[in-house]
Design an enzyme around this catalytic site. Structure first.
Site, PDB file in Angstrom:
ATOM      1  N   HIS A  30     -40.753  51.135  96.288  1.00  0.00           N
ATOM      2  CA  HIS A  30     -41.120  51.623  97.620  1.00  0.00           C
ATOM      3  C   HIS A  30     -41.800  53.011  97.616  1.00  0.00           C
ATOM      4  O   HIS A  30     -42.955  53.133  97.938  1.00  0.00           O
ATOM      5  CB  HIS A  30     -39.869  51.714  98.506  1.00  0.00           C
ATOM      6  CG  HIS A  30     -39.080  50.459  98.611  1.00  0.00           C
ATOM      7  ND1 HIS A  30     -39.484  49.355  99.333  1.00  0.00           N
ATOM      8  CD2 HIS A  30     -37.875  50.131  98.092  1.00  0.00           C
ATOM      9  CE1 HIS A  30     -38.564  48.410  99.263  1.00  0.00           C
ATOM     10  NE2 HIS A  30     -37.583  48.845  98.506  1.00  0.00           N
TER      11      HIS A  30
HETATM   12  O1  RIB Z   1     -36.101  50.686 102.442  1.00  0.00           O
HETATM   13  C1  RIB Z   1     -36.520  51.365 101.280  1.00  0.00           C
HETATM   14  C2  RIB Z   1     -36.320  52.834 101.426  1.00  0.00           C
HETATM   15  O2  RIB Z   1     -34.932  53.108 101.607  1.00  0.00           O
HETATM   16  C3  RIB Z   1     -36.728  53.630 100.161  1.00  0.00           C
HETATM   17  O3  RIB Z   1     -37.162  54.905 100.533  1.00  0.00           O
HETATM   18  C4  RIB Z   1     -35.442  53.724  99.399  1.00  0.00           C
HETATM   19  O4  RIB Z   1     -35.405  54.868  98.540  1.00  0.00           O
HETATM   20  C5  RIB Z   1     -34.452  53.906 100.522  1.00  0.00           C
HETATM   21  O5  RIB Z   1     -34.461  55.279 100.901  1.00  0.00           O
END
Ligand code: RIB
Ligand code: CA
Length: 313
Positions: A243
């Site tokens: 992500h």
């Molecule tokens: O949903 C994914 C996000 O939530 C990313 O930033 C992960 O690190 C968590 O913070």
């Protein structure tokens, strides 16, 4: 072209860690003014420790790290140890940090940095819940017009939720904070699950991290191998979505991405859909566009950029 000044607001988390490493590996492009930790994946005492562990791993212990908010604006903190492990950086044992936290609160750092820099010269890069950013905007509304832009990881439309059926984690943890940020008027680019779910860390990509040949590559391979088990079990996918590094990659190579300028509102009332990013992808609401909502990524190009840059640390 001088490097872009950025502040990384983060809740490390293995994927946050890779994002921070990518930024620190790119000094000709990005000048990391500071890292502000926020409670999210794990509580603040872990995220503020992990941010320092990551700086030291990168060989840059001089990057100022600040502890920010330890809880959402109005709600009880929801964490994600089930994904990231108890420490938030499970997957490899790393030494406790020697570098100290800065004395200032992370929110005060964001406010003072924006007040003292020329207008439009600092980009905010939130990788976790938006509590620090929203608190800074509430406490010092004068800084809002001084922000160059916000490029954040959060939300979802076609991919719907990952922490509830409707909501992505970063937005769900502090929906009131997200509502403040999305309605602040600041130019926002959103790297949502719609794009991060197309950036899967396959075994070949984990192996490529391990083959870099430096300690950073070894650690990133261990983190991404640990991190994948949750998503593979849940989605049956070929690997975990990476992500947060998409935020930094967007700043480094925006042509890897495409998106639309649309209206995005945050659900803050309904318990059923709390934290949902109501993204008007098809332009049916008549509401004013307020975000560049990214939908696609050249995933091979993304992992090539990431692997090349991590090799520089
Ligand atoms: O949903 C994914 C996000 O939530 C990313 O930033 C992960 O690190 C968590 O913070
Ligand atoms: Ca994060």
């Amino acid at each position: 072209m001088p490097p872009r000044n950025i502040i990384i607001d983060t809740d490390p988390g293995q994927d946050d860690a890779v994002a921070i490493l990518l930024a620190l590996a790119s000094p000709d492009d990005l000048n990391v003014l500071g890292i502000t930790a926020v409670a999210g994946n794990v509580p603040l005492h872990f995220t503020s420790k992990n941010a320092r562990v990551i700086c030291e791993l990168s060989g840059k212990p001089d990057v100022p790290v600040f502890a920010g908010c330890d809880a959402p604006l109005q709600r009880k903190l929801v964490t994600a140890e089930h994904v990231h492990g108890k420490t938030g950086l499970d997957g490899v044992a790393l030494p406790d940090p020697q570098m100290q936290l800065q004395d200032a609160h992370g929110v005060d750092f964001i406010i003072e940095a924006l007040r003292h820099a020329p207008v439009g010269t600092i980009t905010l890069c939130p990788l976790g819940p938006l509590t620090n950013i929203a608190t800074a905007f509430q406490r010092a509304p004068d800084i809002i017009e001084r922000v160059q832009e916000i490029v954040l990881m959060g939300g979802a439309y076609f991919e719907v939720g990952n922490i509830t059926p409707a909501a992505e984690f970063n937005i769900y943890v502090d929906p009131e904070a997200a509502d403040i940020v999305f309605n602040s008027g600041v130019e926002i680019t959103v790297l949502s699950l719609d794009v991060t779910h197309k950036a899967l860390v396959t075994h070949a990509r984990v192996d490529a991290f391990g083959a870099i040949g430096n300690r950073v590559g070894e650690v990133v391979a261990s983190w991404t191998h640990f991190f994948e088990r949750f998503d593979i079990a849940k989605y049956g996918s070929a690997g975990a979505p990476l992500h947060d590094p998409t935020v930094i990659a967007y700043l480094l190579q925006p042509d890897l991405f495409t998106g639309r300028h649309i209206n995005v509102e945050i659900e803050t009332q309904s318990e059923l859909t709390l934290g949902m990013t109501v993204a008007d992808w098809w332009g049916v609401s008549g509401r004013q566009p307020n975000a560049q909502f990214i939908g696609t990524i050249n995933d091979d190009g993304f992992f090539d950029l990431l692997t090349r840059r991590l090799a520089l640390l």
